[in-house]
Scaffold this motif. Structure first.
Motif, PDB file in Angstrom:
ATOM      1  N   MET A   7      49.231 -22.804 -12.863  1.00  0.00           N
ATOM      2  CA  MET A   7      50.420 -22.650 -13.201  1.00  0.00           C
ATOM      3  C   MET A   7      50.967 -21.725 -12.538  1.00  0.00           C
ATOM      4  N   ARG A   8      52.794 -21.158 -12.340  1.00  0.00           N
ATOM      5  CA  ARG A   8      53.664 -20.690 -11.641  1.00  0.00           C
ATOM      6  C   ARG A   8      53.201 -19.220 -11.593  1.00  0.00           C
ATOM      7  N   PHE A   9      53.202 -18.092 -10.467  1.00  0.00           N
ATOM      8  CA  PHE A   9      53.470 -17.188 -10.792  1.00  0.00           C
ATOM      9  C   PHE A   9      54.011 -16.469  -9.918  1.00  0.00           C
ATOM     10  N   ALA A  10      55.404 -15.375 -10.494  1.00  0.00           N
ATOM     11  CA  ALA A  10      55.993 -14.956 -10.101  1.00  0.00           C
ATOM     12  C   ALA A  10      55.126 -13.044  -9.114  1.00  0.00           C
ATOM     13  N   ALA A  11      55.486 -13.217  -6.939  1.00  0.00           N
ATOM     14  CA  ALA A  11      54.974 -12.048  -7.135  1.00  0.00           C
ATOM     15  C   ALA A  11      55.789 -11.395  -6.459  1.00  0.00           C
ATOM     16  N   ARG A  12      55.573  -9.550  -6.579  1.00  0.00           N
ATOM     17  CA  ARG A  12      56.086  -8.833  -5.730  1.00  0.00           C
ATOM     18  C   ARG A  12      55.385  -8.197  -4.834  1.00  0.00           C
ATOM     19  N   VAL A  13      55.605  -7.409  -3.607  1.00  0.00           N
ATOM     20  CA  VAL A  13      54.800  -7.394  -2.985  1.00  0.00           C
ATOM     21  C   VAL A  13      55.756  -5.812  -2.736  1.00  0.00           C
ATOM     22  N   GLU A  14      56.254  -4.775  -2.450  1.00  0.00           N
ATOM     23  CA  GLU A  14      56.813  -3.612  -2.618  1.00  0.00           C
ATOM     24  C   GLU A  14      55.784  -3.232  -0.787  1.00  0.00           C
ATOM     25  N   VAL A  15      56.071  -2.775   0.542  1.00  0.00           N
ATOM     26  CA  VAL A  15      55.446  -2.160   1.538  1.00  0.00           C
ATOM     27  C   VAL A  15      56.384  -0.581   1.409  1.00  0.00           C
ATOM     28  N   ARG A  16      55.527   0.439   1.519  1.00  0.00           N
ATOM     29  CA  ARG A  16      56.293   1.743   1.985  1.00  0.00           C
ATOM     30  C   ARG A  16      55.629   1.736   3.451  1.00  0.00           C
ATOM     31  N   LEU A  17      55.852   2.588   4.249  1.00  0.00           N
ATOM     32  CA  LEU A  17      55.124   3.312   5.433  1.00  0.00           C
ATOM     33  C   LEU A  17      54.088   4.920   4.454  1.00  0.00           C
ATOM     34  N   ARG A  18      53.254   4.730   4.858  1.00  0.00           N
ATOM     35  CA  ARG A  18      52.063   5.631   4.281  1.00  0.00           C
ATOM     36  C   ARG A  18      52.750   7.285   4.157  1.00  0.00           C
ATOM     37  N   ARG A  73      59.503 -11.238  -2.202  1.00  0.00           N
ATOM     38  CA  ARG A  73      58.832 -11.668  -3.243  1.00  0.00           C
ATOM     39  C   ARG A  73      58.311 -13.524  -2.953  1.00  0.00           C
ATOM     40  N   PHE A  74      57.351 -14.426  -3.320  1.00  0.00           N
ATOM     41  CA  PHE A  74      57.519 -15.106  -3.378  1.00  0.00           C
ATOM     42  C   PHE A  74      56.198 -15.358  -5.219  1.00  0.00           C
ATOM     43  N   GLU A  75      56.337 -17.058  -4.631  1.00  0.00           N
ATOM     44  CA  GLU A  75      55.475 -17.644  -5.871  1.00  0.00           C
ATOM     45  C   GLU A  75      54.060 -18.168  -5.410  1.00  0.00           C
ATOM     46  N   VAL A  76      53.163 -18.105  -6.642  1.00  0.00           N
ATOM     47  CA  VAL A  76      52.039 -18.531  -6.554  1.00  0.00           C
ATOM     48  C   VAL A  76      51.599 -19.130  -6.685  1.00  0.00           C
ATOM     49  N   GLU A  77      51.041 -20.815  -6.602  1.00  0.00           N
ATOM     50  CA  GLU A  77      50.148 -21.468  -7.745  1.00  0.00           C
ATOM     51  C   GLU A  77      49.733 -21.275  -7.728  1.00  0.00           C
ATOM     52  N   ALA A  78      48.477 -21.002  -9.002  1.00  0.00           N
ATOM     53  CA  ALA A  78      47.041 -20.400  -9.163  1.00  0.00           C
ATOM     54  C   ALA A  78      46.287 -20.943 -10.341  1.00  0.00           C
ATOM     55  N   ALA A  79      45.583 -20.151 -10.745  1.00  0.00           N
ATOM     56  CA  ALA A  79      44.962 -21.051 -12.222  1.00  0.00           C
ATOM     57  C   ALA A  79      45.194 -19.957 -13.304  1.00  0.00           C
ATOM     58  N   THR A  80      44.750 -19.077 -12.557  1.00  0.00           N
ATOM     59  CA  THR A  80      44.787 -17.372 -13.801  1.00  0.00           C
ATOM     60  C   THR A  80      46.006 -16.805 -13.010  1.00  0.00           C
ATOM     61  N   GLU A  81      46.310 -15.777 -13.962  1.00  0.00           N
ATOM     62  CA  GLU A  81      46.973 -14.397 -13.469  1.00  0.00           C
ATOM     63  C   GLU A  81      46.228 -13.400 -12.318  1.00  0.00           C
TER      64      GLU A  81
END
Lengths: 85, 85
Positions: free
Chosen positions: A1-12, A45-53
């Motif tokens: 299954m394909r999933f959309a992922a979003r990673v937000e990177v902030r300064l500590r 933002r990217f897509e991940v191919e994985a079996a489960t969320e």
């Protein structure tokens, strides 16, 4: 299954944000005196191919921790959602 | 009232994203062959002082359009939420 992922990177918290500080300093002269506490970050933002969320989230967190964020200076938040119907 | 605003700035579809392309090219060699379609963007978080949420959103959109995004190359999405109890 394909999933959309979003990673937000902030300064500590406590790490200097010169880009944010420069924008914030310019705001009053540009008519935005009602805006404050500006902070900048990056988003991937990217897509991940994985079996489960859960597995897709694990992979997105691994990518964020290994390559997208510098853990000394930055923190990453990850969100994942399914792209299937 | 105070509102928290978040502006995400992305490249418009069709505009080259060399940073994203470079990361994506490196992924298989780094063990992330399950990740694809990576795109980068920037995020700005700030606070807006405004009478209503609609007005705060209007101000955040004005700031995004005038200063945070380059409308030729980029598109911005704005979200606003109240910081009051």
């Amino acid at each position: 299954m394909r999933f959309a992922a979003r990673v937000e990177v902030r300064l500590r918290p406590g790490i200097a944000d010169p880009e944010g500080a420069t924008i914030e300093r310019a705001l009053p002269a540009l008519g935005f005196e009602d805006v404050s506490a500006l902070a900048t970050g990056r988003v991937f933002r990217f897509e991940v191919e994985a079996a489960t969320e859960a597995r897709a989230r694990e992979r997105a967190e691994a990518l964020a921790g290994a390559l997208l964020a510098n853990p000394v200076l930055e923190e990453a938040s990850v969100s994942v959602c399914s792209l299937e119907a």
